[in-house]
Design a protein around this motif. Structure first.
Motif, PDB file in Angstrom:
ATOM      1  N   ASN A 197     -15.081  -8.324 -28.155  1.00  0.00           N
ATOM      2  CA  ASN A 197     -15.931  -9.315 -27.478  1.00  0.00           C
ATOM      3  C   ASN A 197     -17.390  -9.275 -27.924  1.00  0.00           C
ATOM      4  OD1 ASN A 197     -14.142 -10.813 -25.817  1.00  0.00           O
ATOM      5  ND2 ASN A 197     -13.993  -9.078 -24.417  1.00  0.00           N
ATOM      6  N   GLY A 198     -17.642  -8.923 -29.167  1.00  0.00           N
ATOM      7  CA  GLY A 198     -18.986  -8.991 -29.701  1.00  0.00           C
ATOM      8  C   GLY A 198     -19.766  -7.693 -29.683  1.00  0.00           C
ATOM      9  N   ALA A 199     -19.127  -6.578 -29.286  1.00  0.00           N
ATOM     10  CA  ALA A 199     -19.824  -5.287 -29.320  1.00  0.00           C
ATOM     11  C   ALA A 199     -20.060  -4.846 -30.757  1.00  0.00           C
ATOM     12  CB  ALA A 199     -19.037  -4.235 -28.557  1.00  0.00           C
ATOM     13  N   THR A 200     -19.076  -5.074 -31.628  1.00  0.00           N
ATOM     14  CA  THR A 200     -19.202  -4.772 -33.056  1.00  0.00           C
ATOM     15  C   THR A 200     -18.624  -5.937 -33.845  1.00  0.00           C
ATOM     16  OG1 THR A 200     -17.062  -3.619 -33.095  1.00  0.00           O
ATOM     17  CG2 THR A 200     -19.042  -2.280 -32.696  1.00  0.00           C
ATOM     18  N   TRP A 201     -19.112  -6.069 -35.091  1.00  0.00           N
ATOM     19  CA  TRP A 201     -18.699  -7.210 -35.908  1.00  0.00           C
ATOM     20  C   TRP A 201     -18.269  -6.762 -37.300  1.00  0.00           C
ATOM     21  CZ3 TRP A 201     -18.378 -11.955 -33.698  1.00  0.00           C
ATOM     22  CH2 TRP A 201     -19.083 -12.164 -32.501  1.00  0.00           C
ATOM     23  N   THR A 202     -17.316  -7.503 -37.881  1.00  0.00           N
ATOM     24  CA  THR A 202     -16.853  -7.285 -39.245  1.00  0.00           C
ATOM     25  C   THR A 202     -17.035  -8.573 -40.034  1.00  0.00           C
ATOM     26  OG1 THR A 202     -15.177  -5.678 -38.525  1.00  0.00           O
ATOM     27  CG2 THR A 202     -14.889  -6.677 -40.701  1.00  0.00           C
ATOM     28  N   THR A 203     -17.715  -8.493 -41.173  1.00  0.00           N
ATOM     29  CA  THR A 203     -17.929  -9.675 -42.010  1.00  0.00           C
ATOM     30  C   THR A 203     -16.651  -9.983 -42.789  1.00  0.00           C
ATOM     31  OG1 THR A 203     -20.290  -9.213 -42.228  1.00  0.00           O
ATOM     32  CG2 THR A 203     -19.297 -10.665 -43.879  1.00  0.00           C
ATOM     33  N   VAL A 204     -16.145 -11.207 -42.636  1.00  0.00           N
ATOM     34  CA  VAL A 204     -14.909 -11.608 -43.314  1.00  0.00           C
ATOM     35  C   VAL A 204     -15.171 -12.677 -44.374  1.00  0.00           C
ATOM     36  CG1 VAL A 204     -13.420 -10.981 -41.390  1.00  0.00           C
ATOM     37  CG2 VAL A 204     -14.404 -13.282 -41.471  1.00  0.00           C
ATOM     38  N   VAL A 205     -16.290 -13.400 -44.271  1.00  0.00           N
ATOM     39  CA  VAL A 205     -16.721 -14.352 -45.299  1.00  0.00           C
ATOM     40  C   VAL A 205     -18.196 -14.076 -45.527  1.00  0.00           C
ATOM     41  CG1 VAL A 205     -17.049 -16.763 -45.913  1.00  0.00           C
ATOM     42  CG2 VAL A 205     -15.045 -16.096 -44.571  1.00  0.00           C
ATOM     43  N   ASN A 206     -18.563 -13.695 -46.736  1.00  0.00           N
ATOM     44  CA  ASN A 206     -19.926 -13.222 -46.969  1.00  0.00           C
ATOM     45  C   ASN A 206     -20.706 -14.167 -47.876  1.00  0.00           C
ATOM     46  OD1 ASN A 206     -22.112 -11.433 -46.774  1.00  0.00           O
ATOM     47  ND2 ASN A 206     -21.534 -10.416 -48.676  1.00  0.00           N
ATOM     48  N   ASN A 207     -21.805 -14.691 -47.368  1.00  0.00           N
ATOM     49  CA  ASN A 207     -22.788 -15.440 -48.158  1.00  0.00           C
ATOM     50  C   ASN A 207     -22.140 -16.492 -49.059  1.00  0.00           C
ATOM     51  OD1 ASN A 207     -25.498 -15.899 -48.801  1.00  0.00           O
ATOM     52  ND2 ASN A 207     -25.317 -14.716 -50.695  1.00  0.00           N
ATOM     53  N   THR A 208     -21.415 -17.407 -48.422  1.00  0.00           N
ATOM     54  CA  THR A 208     -20.760 -18.476 -49.164  1.00  0.00           C
ATOM     55  C   THR A 208     -21.434 -19.797 -48.845  1.00  0.00           C
ATOM     56  OG1 THR A 208     -18.599 -19.424 -49.730  1.00  0.00           O
ATOM     57  CG2 THR A 208     -19.054 -19.028 -47.391  1.00  0.00           C
TER      58      THR A 208
ATOM     59  N   GLN B 287      -6.021 -10.601 -39.212  1.00  0.00           N
ATOM     60  CA  GLN B 287      -6.594  -9.504 -38.434  1.00  0.00           C
ATOM     61  C   GLN B 287      -6.843  -9.936 -36.996  1.00  0.00           C
ATOM     62  OE1 GLN B 287     -10.984  -8.834 -39.503  1.00  0.00           O
ATOM     63  NE2 GLN B 287     -10.196  -9.993 -41.258  1.00  0.00           N
ATOM     64  N   PRO B 288      -6.839  -8.993 -36.061  1.00  0.00           N
ATOM     65  CA  PRO B 288      -7.062  -9.339 -34.660  1.00  0.00           C
ATOM     66  C   PRO B 288      -8.533  -9.636 -34.402  1.00  0.00           C
ATOM     67  CG  PRO B 288      -6.808  -6.967 -34.884  1.00  0.00           C
ATOM     68  CD  PRO B 288      -6.519  -7.555 -36.238  1.00  0.00           C
ATOM     69  N   ALA B 289      -8.791 -10.582 -33.502  1.00  0.00           N
ATOM     70  CA  ALA B 289     -10.170 -10.914 -33.136  1.00  0.00           C
ATOM     71  C   ALA B 289     -10.170 -11.640 -31.802  1.00  0.00           C
ATOM     72  CB  ALA B 289     -10.835 -11.765 -34.207  1.00  0.00           C
ATOM     73  N   ASN B 290     -11.266 -11.473 -31.060  1.00  0.00           N
ATOM     74  CA  ASN B 290     -11.450 -12.253 -29.832  1.00  0.00           C
ATOM     75  C   ASN B 290     -12.840 -12.883 -29.756  1.00  0.00           C
ATOM     76  OD1 ASN B 290     -12.993 -10.011 -29.222  1.00  0.00           O
ATOM     77  ND2 ASN B 290     -11.576  -9.212 -27.673  1.00  0.00           N
ATOM     78  N   ALA B 291     -13.569 -12.866 -30.901  1.00  0.00           N
ATOM     79  CA  ALA B 291     -14.870 -13.534 -30.968  1.00  0.00           C
ATOM     80  C   ALA B 291     -15.206 -13.806 -32.423  1.00  0.00           C
ATOM     81  CB  ALA B 291     -15.964 -12.683 -30.321  1.00  0.00           C
ATOM     82  N   ILE B 292     -16.039 -14.835 -32.639  1.00  0.00           N
ATOM     83  CA  ILE B 292     -16.443 -15.215 -33.995  1.00  0.00           C
ATOM     84  C   ILE B 292     -17.927 -15.514 -34.013  1.00  0.00           C
ATOM     85  CG2 ILE B 292     -15.886 -17.664 -33.618  1.00  0.00           C
ATOM     86  CD1 ILE B 292     -15.068 -17.770 -36.603  1.00  0.00           C
TER      87      ILE B 292
ATOM     88  N   SER C 252     -11.454  -5.116 -24.558  1.00  0.00           N
ATOM     89  CA  SER C 252     -12.267  -5.978 -23.705  1.00  0.00           C
ATOM     90  C   SER C 252     -13.679  -5.458 -23.541  1.00  0.00           C
ATOM     91  CB  SER C 252     -11.616  -6.116 -22.320  1.00  0.00           C
ATOM     92  OG  SER C 252     -11.481  -4.843 -21.715  1.00  0.00           O
ATOM     93  N   SER C 253     -14.058  -4.421 -24.296  1.00  0.00           N
ATOM     94  CA  SER C 253     -15.405  -3.881 -24.180  1.00  0.00           C
ATOM     95  C   SER C 253     -16.401  -4.836 -24.789  1.00  0.00           C
ATOM     96  CB  SER C 253     -15.504  -2.527 -24.891  1.00  0.00           C
ATOM     97  OG  SER C 253     -15.247  -2.706 -26.273  1.00  0.00           O
ATOM     98  N   GLY C 254     -17.684  -4.612 -24.450  1.00  0.00           N
ATOM     99  CA  GLY C 254     -18.752  -5.421 -25.047  1.00  0.00           C
ATOM    100  C   GLY C 254     -18.749  -6.841 -24.566  1.00  0.00           C
TER     101      GLY C 254
END
Length: 465
Positions: free
Chosen positions: A100-111, A125-130, A158-160
Motif C-alpha cells: 500500500n505504498g510503504a515501499t516501491w519497486t520501479t518496473v518501467v524506468n525513464n521511458t 508480480q503482486p501489487a496493490n498500488a501504482i 496491508s502495511s503502509g
C-alpha cells in the motif's frame, strides 16, 4: 493398434491442454481508487486519470510530479496502458507497491510515451498500488490509465496504509515542494489558479459559469469547432449560456467561485483571416442575443474585472486579457508579454495597456508573475477618452494609464474579456493546416509545435456600468 496406449495418449494430451489452459489466466482490468498527486493544475484532479472518461484528464502543475492510486485488492500485474493528453511526448517511470505504498519497486524506468495506447509490459508480480513519476523536465497529463491483471493473489501486505514519504498531495493541501494544490494557495503567496474571490467566499452550489458571473450581457467564443472540417470557432449566446459549460475551455474552478477560460494554439478560430484562437467573452445587449454597439465618442461606459492569468504559451507567450473593439480596430488592449524561454506557469513578464492599434503603449506592471490576482477597471467617457486602472492584489502594484483619446474609430464599440492568445501552431487540433499561422514571418521558436499549448485565465468578477 494398441487401444490402451491410444486412450492413454489421448488422456495425457487432454490433461496437458487443461493444465496449460489453467496456467494462463485471461487478463482483467484492475479496479483503482484513492488517486492522489503531488501536483494538480486547477480542476484537473488525480481521479480524472481513472474515471473512464477521455474528456477529462489529470494534469500536473509542474514537471517532476507523481501520480498514485491504490488497487481494490492485491493483483498479479501483467501490463498497463497509458493514454496521454494532447500530442506532447512525456518522460516517466512506473513503480509498483505490494504494501500500500510503504515501499516501491520501479518496473518501467525513464521511458517516453505520447498519445493513446502507450502500452508497457510488466513482469508478472503482486501489487496493490501504482505510482507514475514524471521526469524533472516533463509535466504529466494523463487522460486514462488502465492496468491489466492475471488475477488476484495473496502476495501483498496491508502495511503502509498512509501516504508514502514523499508526502503526496490529495489535491486539497500543498505538497512538500511548495507547489500549490487545486484548492489552496501555496506558502509563498503565489496564486494556485483557483484562489478564492476577494471576499474569500466559495460559491459551493454553482453548477455553471453563469452561476458565478453575471453573463446576461455576454456571449462566449470558444476554440473548438462543431465541424472538424472547419476552422470556425463555437459561439454560445443567451439563453443557452445560462446553463452552458465546457470541461476543457470554459468551466468553474475547483472552489466554484471563478470561471476558467482556456485558449489553445491549434484551436478553432473566428475567421480564416486570423491565426489565433480565443476563449473570450464578447459584450451583448438587450436579452443577450444582440451584439452591443455603443458610440465610442459619446458614451460613459465601463468594465471592471477581477481575474488571474494562470498560464501562457511557452513560445510567443503573449495574451490579450481585456479589450475595447470597434468594427475593425483594437482601440484598447490589456496584454501580457512573457519572457523568452517561458515555462508558462511561473514566469515573470509585464502587462501593458495598448491603444489605437498599438500606437500608444502604457506600462501597467513590469513584474507581473503568472498566478498574481489582479483588478482591471476600464472607463470610457462621453468625450471619447479612456482610462485603465490596474492593481496587482499580491504585490500591491497599482497603476493608471491616465486619459487616452480613442482615434480612428470605425463603427460602434464593445468590450471583450477572457483570453486571446498570440501564439499558433501550423496544424490545428483537427489536423488541418492553419495557413495564416504557417505564412507568418516568425522564427522557428515562435511557433508552438503542440496545438494544445495553451493560455488560461481565471475570471472571478466581471461587471459593466
Amino acid at each position: 493398434m494398441n487401444t490402451k496406449f491410444s486412450k492413454l495418449s489421448f488422456t495425457i494430451a487432454v490433461l496437458s491442454a487443461m493444465i496449460a489452459g489453467a496456467s494462463v489466466a485471461s487478463p482483467t482490468i484492475v479496479s483503482l481508487g484513492d488517486a492522489t498527486a503531488t501536483s494538480v493544475r486547477d480542476s484537473f484532479v488525480a481521479d480524472n486519470a481513472i474515471d473512464k472518461n477521455k474528456n477529462t484528464h489529470w494534469e500536473a502543475d509542474a514537471p517532476g510530479a507523481t501520480w498514485t492510486a491504490k488497487f481494490s485488492s492485491c493483483q498479479r500485474v501483467d501490463d498497463l496502458v497509458l493514454n496521454w493528453y494532447g500530442t506532447n511526448k512525456y518522460t516517466y517511470s512506473v513503480q509498483l507497491s505490494k504494501d500500500n505504498g510503504a515501499t516501491w519497486t520501479t518496473v518501467v524506468n525513464n521511458t517516453s510515451g505520447k498519445g493513446n495506447e502507450n502500452k508497457q509490459n510488466v513482469t508478472d508480480q503482486p501489487a496493490n498500488a501504482i505510482k507514475i513519476v514524471g521526469d524533472s523536465d516533463s509535466r504529466l497529463r494523463i487522460d486514462e490509465l488502465k492496468i491489466n491483471s492475471l488475477g488476484s493473489t495473496n502476495g501483498c501486505t496491508s502495511s503502509g496504509t498512509s501516504n508514502s514519504s514523499n508526502n503526496q498531495s490529495n489535491g486539497t493541501s500543498n505538497s512538500s515542494n511548495g507547489e500549490s494544490s487545486d484548492t489552496s494557495n501555496s506558502s509563498n503567496g503565489e496564486s494556485s489558479g483557483t484562489s478564492n474571490s476577494s471576499n474569500g467566499e466559495s460559491s459551493g452550489n454553482a453548477q455553471y459559469p453563469a452561476d458565478v458571473l453575471d453573463l446576461s450581457k455576454w456571449k462566449i467564443t470558444l476554440p473548438i469547432s462543431l465541424n472538424s472540417n472547419s476552422n470556425k470557432a463555437t459561439e454560445i449566446k443567451q439563453p443557452q449560456l445560462k446553463t452552458y459549460s465546457n470541461s476543457e475551455y470554459f468551466r468553474l474552478n475547483a472552489a466554484k467561485n471563478g470561471v476558467l477560460l482556456k485558449a489553445i494554439a491549434g484551436g478553432a478560430r473566428t475567421s480564416t483571416s486570423t491565426a489565433y484562437a480565443r476563449s473570450e467573452l464578447r459584450e451583448m445587449q438587450g436579452d443577450g442575443t444582440e451584439s452591443a454597439a455603443w458610440n465610442c465618442q459619446n458614451t460613459d461606459h465601463g468594465m471592471y474585472l477581477e481575474q488571474t492569468l494562470l498560464h501562457s504559451t511557452t513560445n510567443k507567450p503573449e495574451a490579450t486579457i481585456a479589450q475595447i473593439h470597434d468594427s475593425k480596430n483594437d482601440l484598447m488592449m490589456v496584454k501580457y508579454f512573457g519572457p523568452s524561454f517561458a515555462n508558462g506557469s511561473t514566469d515573470i513578464g509585464k502587462l501593458e495597456a495598448r491603444f489605437n492599434n498599438d500606437t500608444t503603449k502604457k506600462l501597467l506592471d513590469s513584474t507581473y508573475k503568472i498566478g498574481d490576482p489582479m483588478t482591471i477597471d476600464v472607463a470610457v467617457t462621453s468625450s471619447g477618452n479612456v482610462n485603465v486602472t490596474y492593481k496587482n492584489l499580491r504585490s500591491g502594484v497599482t497603476s493608471s494609464t491616465g486619459t487616452v483619446k480613442l482615434t480612428g474609430i470605425i463603427g460602434s464599440c464593445y468590450f471583450k474579456a477572457g483570453v486571446y492568445i498570440q501564439a499558433c501552431s501550423k496544424t490545428d487540433i483537427y489536423g488541418n493546416t492553419n495557413t495564416v499561422c504557417a505564412n507568418k514571418d516568425l522564427s522557428a521558436d515562435k511557433y508552438e509545435t503542440d496545438p494544445y499549448a495553451y493560455a488560461e485565465i481565471e475570471l472571478r468578477k466581471i461587471t459593466l456600468r
